[in-house]
Design an enzyme around this catalytic site. Structure first.
Site, short mmCIF file in Angstrom:
data_model
loop_
_atom_site.label_atom_id
_atom_site.label_comp_id
_atom_site.label_asym_id
_atom_site.label_seq_id
_atom_site.Cartn_x
_atom_site.Cartn_y
_atom_site.Cartn_z
N THR A 1 15.06 56.62 52.49
CA THR A 1 14.60 57.57 53.51
C THR A 1 14.21 56.83 54.77
O THR A 1 13.81 55.68 54.70
CB THR A 1 13.36 58.28 52.93
OG1 THR A 1 13.78 59.10 51.88
CG2 THR A 1 12.65 59.11 53.97
N ARG B 1 16.00 71.29 45.20
CA ARG B 1 14.74 70.53 45.29
C ARG B 1 14.46 70.11 46.74
O ARG B 1 15.34 69.60 47.41
CB ARG B 1 14.82 69.30 44.39
CG ARG B 1 13.57 68.41 44.43
CD ARG B 1 13.73 67.28 45.42
NE ARG B 1 12.67 66.29 45.27
CZ ARG B 1 12.49 65.29 46.14
NH1 ARG B 1 13.26 65.16 47.18
NH2 ARG B 1 11.54 64.42 45.95
N ASP C 1 9.12 65.68 50.18
CA ASP C 1 7.96 65.65 51.08
C ASP C 1 8.36 65.56 52.55
O ASP C 1 7.57 65.93 53.43
CB ASP C 1 7.09 64.44 50.75
CG ASP C 1 7.87 63.13 50.89
OD1 ASP C 1 8.99 63.05 50.32
OD2 ASP C 1 7.39 62.21 51.58
N GLY D 1 9.26 57.38 49.37
CA GLY D 1 9.09 57.18 47.93
C GLY D 1 9.28 58.50 47.20
O GLY D 1 10.01 59.37 47.67
N GLY E 1 8.85 61.95 46.53
CA GLY E 1 8.30 63.02 47.35
C GLY E 1 7.25 63.85 46.62
O GLY E 1 6.30 64.35 47.22
N1 ASP Z 1 10.48 60.88 49.95
C1 ASP Z 1 11.87 61.20 49.77
C2 ASP Z 1 11.98 62.42 48.89
O1 ASP Z 1 11.31 62.47 47.88
C3 ASP Z 1 12.68 60.09 49.17
C4 ASP Z 1 12.46 58.69 49.71
O2 ASP Z 1 11.53 58.45 50.47
O3 ASP Z 1 13.24 57.81 49.36
O4 ASP Z 1 12.76 63.28 49.20
#
Ligand code: ASP
Length: 309
Positions: free
Chosen positions: A178, A206, A209, A230, A232
């Site tokens: 991300t 889905r 965050d 990370g 979410g």
């Molecule tokens: N935070 C993102 C999500 O859960 C994924 C990521 O940060 O890699 O959609």
């Protein structure tokens, strides 16, 4: 006048050696693009949008073109943006074809009364304003998706253990990269933006965050700005970006980032990264994942970038 500052990240998770050079070069380019705008006197909102857009167009990152695929092999991308001056912000979710989800989020923030728009209707709004559409599903991501499905079939589930049980009982992970950006401009205005394909093999529908104010991102001129990466679900359960901003009322950006990650690790385990920016234009970086790829650019310290191990 405040000294303009930008910090961007290219995601928490595992950055294999083979991808590290491309990841670092991508975050440096994004920070440079955003900082240039800040130096020209543009707003922090302009800067974070441009920085995130740069990373959405770079397939090394899991955002925009290059988004990771969900369980059925489709892209469902999310993004968010927030203006610390007005404390207005917006998120967009479940996008399949919008080339730059962050620009659609900005459009929702600037042109509508809403804070969250999802799916086809959100994409239609983008079309009405002439935002470009592309196929976000790149062949490299299809290859990775096939490998991830193979690992899933062997019982590897990363942070999706309940999904695995559900899939097994009803008939059929890994983190991505991300992207996010925070900036403070010469007027002292903060902004935050982020964009993601989400976690790979997520269930269709889905939403993570990244489009959720307070969870994936937050900006408030009175305190600072933060953006998370990370798992979410962890970022949403613990409203981590708002928590990190609240912590900056008494702590530096680095202390707030470290404290937030430490607290969440105790309560929910690993899977979180966060970057922060405080009123004194100091930034913070903390994570409990294996890596976090980031870059910052300030007049005083120049370009600093790292894949934190
Ligand atoms: N935070 C993102 C999500 O859960 C994924 C990521 O940060 O890699 O959609």
């Amino acid at each position: 006048m405040v000294s303009p500052t930008i910090i961007v990240h290219g995601g928490a998770g595992d950055w294999p050696k083979s991808k590290q050079a491309a990841g670092l070069s991508g975050v440096r380019q994004a920070a440079t693009r955003g900082f240039r705008l800040l130096q020209q006197g543009e707003s922090s909102i302009q800067a974070v949008e441009a920085a995130v857009l740069e990373m959405e167009d770079n397939p090394v990152f899991n955002a925009g073109s290059g988004s990771t695929l969900n369980l059925v092999g489709r892209v469902e991308a999310d993004a968010g943006i927030m203006d610390g001056k007005t404390r207005r912000g917006a998120g967009v979710a479940l996008l399949r074809r919008t080339k730059n989800p962050v620009s659609l989020a900005r459009l929702v923030m600037g042109r509508t009364d809403h804070v969250l728009l999802a799916g086809k209707s959100a994409e239609r709004l983008g079309e009405a304003f002439g935002l470009p559409k592309v196929n976000l599903r790149l062949p490299e991501r299809v290859y990775q998706w096939k490998q991830a499905k193979r690992r899933l079939a062997k019982g590897f589930h990363g942070n999706l253990s309940r999904n695995l049980k559900l899939i097994r009982s009803k008939g059929q992970s890994i983190l991505g990269d991300t992207v996010g950006a925070l900036a403070i401009d010469q007027n002292g205005d903060f902004a935050a933006a982020d964009s993601t394909g989400g976690v790979s093999l997520k269930l269709p529908g889905r939403i993570g965050d990244s489009p959720i104010l307070g969870a994936g991102l937050y900006a408030d001129n009175r305190i600072g700005a933060a953006t998370a990466t990370g798992v979410g679900e962890i970022a949403m359960r613990f409203v981590v970006s708002k928590s990190a901003c609240d912590a900056m009322e008494g702590l530096t950006a680095q202390q707030a980032a470290s404290q937030t990650v430490k607290r969440v690790t105790k309560l929910a385990g690993r899977g979180l990264g966060i970057v922060t920016l405080d009123r004194k234009a100091r930034y913070g970086v903390a994570h409990n994942t294996r890596h976090l790829c980031w870059a910052s650019l300030t007049k005083k310290r120049g370009l600093v970038s790292q894949i934190h191990g």
